[in-house]
Structure formats: C-alpha cells, structure tokens
Motif scaffolding. Structure first.
Motif, PDB file in Angstrom:
ATOM      1  N   LEU A 274       7.091 -10.175   2.534  1.00 25.84           N
ATOM      2  CA  LEU A 274       7.228  -8.315   3.365  1.00 25.84           C
ATOM      3  C   LEU A 274       5.719  -7.800   3.616  1.00 25.84           C
ATOM      4  O   LEU A 274       5.355  -7.843   5.248  1.00 25.84           O
ATOM      5  N   LEU A 275       5.151  -7.535   2.108  1.00 27.97           N
ATOM      6  CA  LEU A 275       3.978  -7.110   2.491  1.00 27.97           C
ATOM      7  C   LEU A 275       3.024  -8.045   3.127  1.00 27.97           C
ATOM      8  O   LEU A 275       2.277  -7.373   4.182  1.00 27.97           O
ATOM      9  N   LEU A 278       3.549  -7.162   6.867  1.00 28.21           N
ATOM     10  CA  LEU A 278       3.515  -6.009   7.676  1.00 28.21           C
ATOM     11  C   LEU A 278       2.385  -5.965   7.380  1.00 28.21           C
ATOM     12  O   LEU A 278       1.794  -4.964   8.177  1.00 28.21           O
ATOM     13  N   MET A 279       0.739  -6.856   7.193  1.00 29.54           N
ATOM     14  CA  MET A 279       0.172  -6.010   6.587  1.00 29.54           C
ATOM     15  C   MET A 279      -0.668  -6.887   7.740  1.00 29.54           C
ATOM     16  O   MET A 279      -1.291  -6.317   8.598  1.00 29.54           O
ATOM     17  N   PRO A 282       1.814  -6.039  11.457  1.00 32.03           N
ATOM     18  CA  PRO A 282       3.253  -5.061  11.872  1.00 32.03           C
ATOM     19  C   PRO A 282       4.684  -4.809  12.356  1.00 32.03           C
ATOM     20  O   PRO A 282       5.183  -4.729  12.753  1.00 32.03           O
TER      21      PRO A 282
ATOM     22  N   ALA B 112      -0.896   0.021   1.390  1.00 32.70           N
ATOM     23  CA  ALA B 112       0.151  -0.821   2.622  1.00 32.70           C
ATOM     24  C   ALA B 112       0.617   0.316   2.981  1.00 32.70           C
ATOM     25  O   ALA B 112       0.599   0.060   4.734  1.00 32.70           O
ATOM     26  N   ARG B 115      -0.580   2.080   6.499  1.00 31.69           N
ATOM     27  CA  ARG B 115      -0.332   1.766   7.681  1.00 31.69           C
ATOM     28  C   ARG B 115       1.578   1.695   8.531  1.00 31.69           C
ATOM     29  O   ARG B 115       0.695   1.255   9.448  1.00 31.69           O
ATOM     30  N   LEU B 116       2.355   1.885   7.926  1.00 35.79           N
ATOM     31  CA  LEU B 116       3.211   1.963   7.932  1.00 35.79           C
ATOM     32  C   LEU B 116       4.407   3.408   7.976  1.00 35.79           C
ATOM     33  O   LEU B 116       3.744   4.172   7.342  1.00 35.79           O
ATOM     34  N   TYR B 120      10.045   1.514   8.171  1.00 34.07           N
ATOM     35  CA  TYR B 120       9.577   0.347   7.654  1.00 34.07           C
ATOM     36  C   TYR B 120       8.804   0.551   6.470  1.00 34.07           C
ATOM     37  O   TYR B 120       8.548  -0.337   4.706  1.00 34.07           O
ATOM     38  N   ILE B 124       9.811  -1.555   2.324  1.00 34.82           N
ATOM     39  CA  ILE B 124       9.165  -2.462   1.970  1.00 34.82           C
ATOM     40  C   ILE B 124       8.816  -0.953   0.620  1.00 34.82           C
ATOM     41  O   ILE B 124       9.055  -2.532  -0.777  1.00 34.82           O
ATOM     42  N   ALA B 127      12.079  -2.761  -1.413  1.00 36.30           N
ATOM     43  CA  ALA B 127      11.696  -4.428  -1.866  1.00 36.30           C
ATOM     44  C   ALA B 127      10.403  -4.049  -3.627  1.00 36.30           C
ATOM     45  O   ALA B 127      11.093  -4.861  -4.265  1.00 36.30           O
TER      46      ALA B 127
END
Ligand SMILES: Nc1ncnc2c1ncn2[C@@H]1O[C@H](COP(=O)(O)OP(=O)(O)OP(=O)(O)O)[C@@H](O)[C@H]1O
Ligand SMILES: [Mg+2]
Lengths: 294, 342, 239
Positions: A274-275, A278-279, A282, B112, B115-116, B120, B124, B127
């Motif tokens: 997922l990371l 998304l990086m 996105p 990280a 940016r979200l 989202y 994460i 998770a």
C-alpha cells in the motif's frame, strides 16, 4: 511450475480481495466515503450464514443467500441511519463513524457468537486439481469463488451500464444536484448503492470463510478489509475494473511474498505494498482520473 | 502576576507542577488497585494527547498510533531485557529512548502521510496498525523480539522501599504531565499556529510561506513520540510486551478517547482517557450486577467505544467539548438577547 | 391564464445575506421572460428557489395550481419544469446520449419518449448526434450548452428555466441558442425564464423582462420598453 502455481492461487485469493475492493469502490464513487466498517459488516453477515448452516443445519446455499440479503439490508440501514445525518459535514466524520461501526459490529458479534475461532465448511472441495501428475494450486472451491465473484461483477456491470436504474445511480453518484433536478430520487439510490456494495462484501466474506478451517472470528476480517482497501487503491479507488485488477495483483504479490520471504509477515506486506503504491502513484495504477488530475 | 500572564511557558509550568504535586499526594491515599488504574489512565493520556494534537490541530488522522505504542513498548522491552538492574535515573533515559525511536518511526510514516489526505491516510495508518505488530513473529526476528511470547523483563525497583503500585502511578503521572506540558506549550507556540494554519487551509498556509509537508511530518513525529512514550510506560508497568497487545482496536480506542474529549483539546484528551480506561471496569461491574455472560461483558467496552464514536459524531460533530461549548454559547446568547427583546 | 409561474413576495436568505428580498413575479405563459441584473443580484438564487434547491424564508411560489414550496426537488420536473443550471451542469462522466436519456427517465412512457426525444434533439443539435457515444467531458462549451438544453427538452417541459446559457460562448453560438429558444416558444408554446448577464441579447429575444438588483425587482415590463429606457440601461444593464 511452482511459480505459476503461486500466481494461480494468488490470483484466486485476489478475486476475493477484488470483491471487497469493489464494495469499497462502489461507495467511494457515489459518496466519497471510504467504508471502514465494510470488514465488520461482511464479518457480521458471514457469522449469520455460519449460524444458520452450522448451528441450525441450514443448507449452504440458504446460508449464502441469507448473508447476501443481510448485507443488502445492513448496507441500506447504515446509509440511512448513520451516513445520511453526517452528509456535508467535515470529511473526518464519516471516517470516525464507520470506524465506530467497525468496533461496534465486532463487539456485538463477540457478544453473540463469542470471540473464539469457528470453521465454515465450504460447499465444494478444497482438494487441489491435478493435470496428469502435476498438482495445480486450484480447487473446486476456488473455481466456485472465481465464478461467483466474476458473475456478480458482470451482473453489476449490466445493472450500471445498461439499465435505467443503473443510469440513475451513476447520475446520482457523479452529480447529485443535477440528478435531482432531472427527477432522480438521489437519496433512495444512495441507499440502494450502499446495500449493493454491502452485498458484494457479504459474498466475499462467505467465500473466504470457507477457504481455511478456523477462519472466522470477530476480528478475522480486519486483514481482509486492508487487503481490499489496498486492492481498491491499486485500482484507483473509483474504478470497478481497477478493483478487479488491483485485487488480482495484490493477491499474487501476497502469495509470492508469503512463499519466497515468509508467511509470518503477511499483514506487514500489505502495508508495504500500500505504501509503495501510494508513494509512486497515489491515484492508483489503473485509474483514468490519474490522467485527468495531472 | 503580569509576568505569569505574559509567559505561557511559566504559567503552564507552574500549572503542571501544581497538578503533579496534588496527584502525587493523592496516590498516597489510594489502594494498589486504584493506583494501577491511575497509571493506566496516565499512559492513555500520553497517547491520546499526541493523537488529539495530530488530528485536532494539524488535521491529519492516524489510526496507527497503536503501532507507535508498539514501537515504544518494544524499545523499552529490549533495553530493559538487555540491561537488567537499570535504576530509576536510567529509566528516564530508557523512556526517552522509547519516545525517540517512535518519533523516528513516526517521522518516516509522516513523510508518506504528508502526501496523503483523508481516507487514504486513514487506510494506510490502519494498515500500519495491523502490519507492524506482525514483525516480532517473523522467523528471523523471533530470536530478538521474542516471537509470539513477546519479551519479559524487570522494571527497576521503586526507590526507597516505596509501594510498587504507587511508584508505577508516579512514573506514569510524571510522564503524562510532562507530555501535556510540552504539548500545551507546543500548541501555543509558532509551531502550534502552523499546525492550525495547515489544518484550516493548506493553500493559504503555503502561500503564507509555511512548508505544508514539513509541518505535517512534524505533527506526525510529535504524535508518534507521545504514543511511543505511552507504549514505553505501558511496558514498564506490565513487565512484558506481546505482539497481541497492540490490536487495531487499541488504535481505535485512542481515537475514541480523543473524539470523546473533543478533538484538539488537551483537557479533552484527559477526560477521554479517563472514560476509555475506566470503561472496562464499569462494564465488568455492570455485567456482574446483571449477571451477563462473559462474552457479553468482555465485549461491552468495545461496543461502547463504537457506539460512542458514532453517537459522538451524530450528536456533536465538533466533539463533545465542541458540543458543550456550542450549548454554552447558545445559553449565553439567549441570556444576552432576552433583556434586549423585552 | 393562471397556469403559469407566480412568485409572491419571496424572501431567500443565506445566513445574513438576503439574496431575494421580496420578489413578486408573474411569468407570462408561452412567452420568454428575461431576468437581468448584475453579478450577485440574485438571479441564480431566484431559479434555485423556484426548483426547490434552496427554500425561501417567506413568500409563496405556485405553478399551474401546484404549491412549489411543498414539492420536493425530484418532483419539480414531473410538473413540467425543466432547468438548465448555471455552468451548464452536464454530467461529464456520462456519455452524451446517457445525459439525454436522463432527461426523459422520470416519465412512465419513457421508452417512446426517449426515442422521439432523442430524434428531436439530434435534429435540433446535429453536433450532438455525431458525438452521442462520447463522454460529455470531451464536449466544447457550446456543445455542452446544447446538451444541457437538449436534456431539458427531453422531459418535454412546459416551463424552461435557463441560467446564463450564453456564459462563455461565442456570439454566434449565443445567437443560435437564442434563436432556438425563440422558435420553441413561438412554435411549441414553451414558457421560458431566461436569466442573463448578456442583457442585450436576452432582450432581443424576450417578450418581457424583469431587472433584479440586490434581491429586489427594480423594473419590469415589455422587453422593448426596457431596452429603450436609457436611464435603466445605464443604471443596471451596462449598455
Ligand atoms: N450558497 C450561498 N451561500 C451564501 N451566499 C450565497 C450563496 N449563493 C449565493 N449567495 C449570495 O447571494 C447573492 C445572490 O447570488 P446569486 O448567485 O443569486 O447571484 P446572480 O445574480 O446569479 O449572480 P451572477 O450573475 O454572478 O451569477 C450573492 O450576494 C451571493 O454572494
Ligand atoms: Mg448566477
């Protein structure tokens, strides 16, 4: 051959993740809400089916159908009672409400059915197929899973693309105000949308519960929710086809990592995948909107 | 007096010292059981205060602060396991290390996270909450991290023959007060204003010369440090850490506490923590009074967290404190307009 | 005739802003009524109040014997009122034809109506016929305007509300659209309420007009009279 086998069985698992992803995508697309309660909702409907089949001797198919109907009703009720009142508020509110529902459903399931593990016997055999002497990591039960999920996806596609009600649902999702001016009862269609999404989730729950003895307990589906979310994100979060592709990809990657690195890290991989997605992208690997947004 | 008014640092410091003094005095008269409860509340306060600053002030959500507690707890676990005979002075360093290691982890996740947005970010961090506690079970880490059985270690002995439970309460209360003191100053400072500016409007914040990403990463780091300290204290009072001690529901109960108290307020973090910590006990009492089966009693607190989160959002979309403040304002306005109307 | 749209003393507020401040209006049946005024005069609010998207604080709105204030937004179209929203409001994620189909979807005889309606609209706006299977977000501004009007016509309305159809369009296309409205009104007896910034072109097709300023009707009358009143033109219409 082992590699091919891993891809096959990973893809078969991925089909279930795709169903969960689809349940998330349908709601995201129409309301901009990520339904974190989906894992709890499908856990609950799976327990209902399990209760009928294993405690009351009902037929597997009766259990499955009841679970689907329960999902439909649960989704609709959740939209009406919990989501409708917080419409238009701060975006964090639906996140908190759906998480609250997740906690509540898991707790209530624990109250009713206890927190221990139970097994849901699959209707079809889990013994793998052989081609000649070669073992294929694919069983009649997985064949059923793939057919069931794909069948539901095709049915939904037809519903959305080729029926008046599907057109109304899409119109309400994309532009509720204009839809209302055109006589579409947006509220009802949102309720229906939540119901259908939860029904797809319910299907995923019953299907995956049968793949492992001792699978179900109130928290067992947390991981499935995250996998479904990952699959949905990989697919761009707003595309049903992306959900399918994302599910397959996540399933295969998971299977390869489980096998070549270690199965102990299973839930950690999901986070890493997922990371990374998304990086790097996105808006998902398959999203059309990615092009539009850039 | 005017010096006090001008210097928030001085005022918060005095307030913290007074509060601490009173609480430490109170522990004298409490039973062992109450002292343990107090310690648990203090631990929760550390974690919830960090979360409420992140979510309420900087506007980012984290469902993964349980994972940072996990990091802090294992840091303390490893340090104490490998350094038997750690004394109370060194314990301060050990706890600082738990906050520091968690802060580093939080900073990495923060990169990280910056940016979200919204769901989202929620996804994460969820998770993360599920994935990170799986690490000790990995076969190559099992030797070091103890696998399924976790780590066992000895916390330092209380100084001067002090009662063990009272000492636990002391350690945790000091930790909580230090956390609150630092966060209170932070939120009044330039950094706190930057948090709020980014929360309210990212675009105008960046036009005003703030680096939105850097502010958000900083908020994540601070929040993770608080969670790490909470995890470290948790390890100290339990004498062991287990991978199963950090389920998703832990992270969500932190969120519940922050929401109950009103997102973004430190006093709210305290109320919320008290509710969330005492709830299992209340539900136990309730279940006994009505002779409910075990499985009902065990799940009652979580049901209340869940229902509380939902009701909190439906009734008080701004958090309970926001709601109370609104009712208060309504009442005040009603009083004010009445004479004018007559 | 009493079947037309009648507003009586309508007040609509957004918080402290009184966007409509006691508007009374009697829209003539089968005619084109232009609603003119500067930015922020309350023109959009007037239309949104008629179709129920915002509810007024006071006043009444009736249409053909129906109390519109008691009618949910979703039912407005079934009374014969169609709306072309400001900024066009085509649903960009749907195809051209899906957008058009939506216009007739509420009708019980929608099968027949859709077939007939599509034929009529495609004949009226040939560019739409060529692009029927394209997503609406690939259309040009003028094509989107045609689509929005075509979709409104699919419901076979007796009253058409248009919010700034000329916005951002080239004069030639604006003229085409005005001519279309004129024809629909003359041939089919369609009643049109035309909200416009572009007062000159609106007055050229309208039968009558009202001028709004700060939520109040400051002038009303035959379009020609208003266009001829130099003082009014200078004060409110800017030409
Ligand atoms: N949703 C809203 N919330 C608050 N105020 C609003 C809202 N919509 C409109 N207003 C205000 O109401 C007044 C009337 O707005 P309206 O949109 O009706 O003007 P208009 O005549 O259509 O202007 P334009 O020609 O620019 O479209 C304006 O002062 C506007 O700022
Ligand atoms: Mg306008």
């Amino acid at each position: 051959m082992t590699f091919l086998n891993l891809v096959i069985s990973g893809a078969a698992n991925g089909v279930v993740y795709a169903a969960v992803a689809l349940a998330l995508v349908l709601i995201w697309r129409s309301t901009g809400i990520l339904n974190f309660a989906q894992g709890g909702m499908l856990m609950f409907t799976t327990f209902i089916a399990w209760d009928l089949v294993h405690l009351h001797g009902a037929n597997y198919w009766v259990g499955l159908v009841v679970a689907l109907l329960a999902g439909l009703v649960l989704g609709a009720v959740v939209e009406r009672v919990l989501i409708r009142p917080i419409e238009g508020g701060p975006p964090i509110n639906p996140v908190i409400v759906t998480l609250g529902l997740l906690l509540l459903l898991e707790a209530v399931a624990g109250m009713i059915w206890g927190s221990g593990v139970s097994s849901f016997a699959p209707e079809f055999s889990l013994n793998d197929y052989h081609v000649g002497h070669q073992l294929i990591l694919f069983s009649p039960d997985y064949l059923f899973i793939v057919l069931a999920v794909l069948g539901v996806m095709v049915a939904l596609y037809v519903l959305f693309q080729h029926t008046p009600i599907g057109l109304r649902m899409r119109a309400s999702a994309f532009n509720p105000e204009v839809a209302r001016l055109l006589g579409v009862r947006v509220g009802r269609l949102l309720t229906l949308g939540w119901g259908l999404a939860a029904m797809v989730g319910a299907l995923a729950g019953v299907l995956i519960a049968g793949t492992q003895p001792g699978y179900i307990n109130p928290n067992a589906f947390d991981g499935l929710l995250i996998l479904g979310f990952t699959a949905a994100v990989v697919g761009g979060l707003d595309s049903p086809l992306g959900a399918l592709a994302g599910g397959l990809l996540v399933g295969v990657i998971q299977q390869l990592l489980d096998n070549y690195v270690s199965i102990d890290l299973d839930s950690f991989y999901t986070f890493v995948v997922l990371l990374v997605v998304l990086m790097l992208r996105p808006s998902g690997l398959f999203s059309r909107t990615a092009v539009r947004r850039v | 007096m005017s010096l006090l008014r001008r210097s928030t640092l001085l005022r918060n410091g005095l307030l913290a010292l007074c509060g601490l003094g009173i609480m430490l005095a109170v522990t004298e008269g409490l039973s062992d059981y109450r002292n343990t409860q107090l310690a648990n509340i203090a631990v929760t306060v550390c974690a919830v205060a960090g979360l409420t600053v992140l979510t309420g002030l900087s506007g980012q959500i984290s469902l993964g602060n349980g994972a940072f507690m996990f990091v802090g707890a294992y840091t303390v676990g490893l340090l104490l396991m490998h350094n038997p005979g750690t004394n109370n002075g060194e314990l301060v360093l050990v706890l600082a290390a738990s906050a520091l290691v968690a802060a580093v982890a939080g900073g990495l996740v923060g990169v990280a996270a910056a940016r979200l947005r919204g769901p989202y970010l929620a996804g994460i961090t969820l998770a993360l909450a599920l994935g990170l506690p799986a690490l000790p079970e990995y076969s190559h880490f099992q030797g070091k991290l103890g696998g399924h059985a976790g780590l066992n270690f000895l916390a330092p002995n209380p100084p001067g023959g002090m009662n063990f439970f009272r000492w636990q309460a002391w350690v945790c209360l000091i930790g909580a007060v230090v956390t609150l003191f630092l966060l209170a100053n932070l939120s009044r400072s330039r950094v706190g204003r930057a948090f709020r500016a980014v929360r309210d409007d990212e675009i105008s914040a960046s036009l005003a010369g703030l680096s939105v990403a850097r502010v958000q990463i900083l908020a994540f780091t601070v929040s993770a440090a608080c969670a790490g300290l909470a995890g470290g204290l948790f390890a100290v009072i339990n004498g062991n850490v287990l991978p199963s001690g950090f389920p998703i529901s832990l992270s969500l109960s932190l969120l519940a506490a922050a929401v109950f108290g009103g997102l973004g307020t430190l006093s709210g973090a305290v109320y919320g923590s008290i509710i969330v910590t005492l709830l299992p006990q209340w539900s136990y009492d309730l279940a006994h009074a009505f002779s409910m089966p075990d499985r009902v009693q065990l799940n009652l607190p979580q049901a209340v967290y869940g229902a509380g989160l939902i009701l909190g959002m439906l009734l008080f979309p701004l958090g309970i404190q926001g709601g109370v403040r609104r009712i208060w304002a309504l009442g005040r306005n009603a009083l004010r307009t009445k004479p004018a109307g007559n | 005739m009493t079947s037309g749209l009648v507003l009586d003393n309508v007040v609509t507020t957004y918080g402290a802003v009184r966007a409509l401040d006691g508007v009374s209006l009697d829209v003539a049946d089968g005619k084109i009524t232009a609603v003119l005024g500067a930015n922020g005069a309350g023109k959009t609010t007037l239309l949104r109040t008629v179709n129920g998207l915002v509810r007024p604080a006071a006043g009444s709105i009736r249409f053909g014997g129906h109390d519109l204030l008691a009618t949910p937004v979703e039912r407005i179209v079934t009374l014969g009122i169609a709306h072309v929203p400001e900024g066009r409001g085509v649903i960009t994620e749907l195809t051209v034809e899906e957008n058009l189909r939506l216009g007739a979807l509420w009708r019980s005889d929608r099968r027949r109506e859709t077939v007939n309606g599509l034929a009529t609209v495609y004949e009226m706006f040939p560019p739409l016929a060529e692009r029927r299977d394209r997503a609406a977000d690939t259309l040009s501004g003028g094509e989107r305007q045609m689509l929005a009007i075509g979709r409104a016509l699919m419901s076979r309305p007796s009253l058409l509300l248009l919010d700034e159809p000329s916005l951002g369009l080239a004069p030639r296309i604006t003229a085409q659209i005005m001519a279309t409205l004129r024809r629909l009104s003359a041939e089919d007896g369609l009643t049109v309420v035309l909200v416009e910034q572009n007062a000159r072109s609106a007055l050229s097709v309208a039968d009558s007009a009202v001028i709004l300023n700060l939520g109040r009707v400051v002038a009303s009358g035959a379009a020609d009279d208003l266009a001829g009143d130099e003082q009014l033109r200078h004060a409110y219409l800017g030409f």
